[in-house]
Motif scaffolding. Sequence first.
Motif, short mmCIF file in Angstrom:
data_model
loop_
_atom_site.label_atom_id
_atom_site.label_comp_id
_atom_site.label_asym_id
_atom_site.label_seq_id
_atom_site.Cartn_x
_atom_site.Cartn_y
_atom_site.Cartn_z
N ASP A 100 0.85 -1.18 0.00
CA ASP A 100 0.00 0.00 0.00
C ASP A 100 0.89 1.24 0.00
N GLU A 147 -0.07 -9.83 6.56
CA GLU A 147 -1.12 -9.89 7.57
C GLU A 147 -1.60 -11.32 7.77
N VAL A 159 -4.44 -13.85 8.22
CA VAL A 159 -5.82 -13.80 7.74
C VAL A 159 -6.59 -15.09 8.07
N ALA A 211 -9.30 -12.96 11.60
CA ALA A 211 -10.17 -12.04 10.85
C ALA A 211 -11.41 -11.67 11.66
N VAL A 266 -10.39 -9.24 14.61
CA VAL A 266 -10.03 -7.90 14.13
C VAL A 266 -11.28 -7.16 13.65
N ARG A 267 -12.14 -7.84 12.91
CA ARG A 267 -13.37 -7.21 12.42
C ARG A 267 -14.26 -6.75 13.58
N CYS A 319 -15.27 -3.26 11.67
CA CYS A 319 -15.06 -3.07 10.24
C CYS A 319 -15.00 -4.43 9.58
N GLN A 320 -16.05 -4.77 8.86
CA GLN A 320 -16.12 -6.09 8.24
C GLN A 320 -15.31 -6.20 6.95
N VAL A 333 -11.90 -5.53 6.73
CA VAL A 333 -10.50 -5.90 6.92
C VAL A 333 -10.32 -7.40 6.77
N ALA A 334 -9.19 -7.78 6.17
CA ALA A 334 -8.92 -9.19 5.90
C ALA A 334 -8.30 -9.90 7.09
N ALA A 347 -5.05 -9.25 10.53
CA ALA A 347 -4.22 -8.40 11.39
C ALA A 347 -2.85 -8.24 10.75
N ARG A 348 -2.46 -6.99 10.50
CA ARG A 348 -1.14 -6.72 9.93
C ARG A 348 -0.05 -7.00 10.94
#
Length: 128
Positions: free
Chosen positions: A93, A100, A102, A107, A110-111, A116-117, A119-120, A122-123
Amino acid sequence: DKESGPCSSSSSSLSVSQSLLSSAANGIIHELGHVLGMNDELFKFFRHPLTGVPLTPRPFRRREVSCAGGNGGVMTTRMVEVPGCNTLRGGVDERGAYWEVVTPTVATVVRNQFDCQLVAGARLENQV
């Protein structure tokens, strides 16, 4: 005579203390992640939480990957057994390359945490 230092009550010292506390907390959280299994060598062994099926297909595949940081910020490469794309995913990016986690569990957490649904996962921290 004003007292200064991490325990003083002046507003400028208080903000330094909060900064030190935040930095220490981030370090503790980072190390706790290692204790709980966040280690790049273990990602390939992660399994689906409901079915128990491995998220990385067997047999493991070795691949040369670029690694950030280690040698004074110099990019290096190494051969690794790469986890499946439903475990660890990379991207780029405006801030540069990232990885991340996934997995389904990560997932979901984190969501829910960030409401926030989209995001794939955790980075991972880039320690360059």
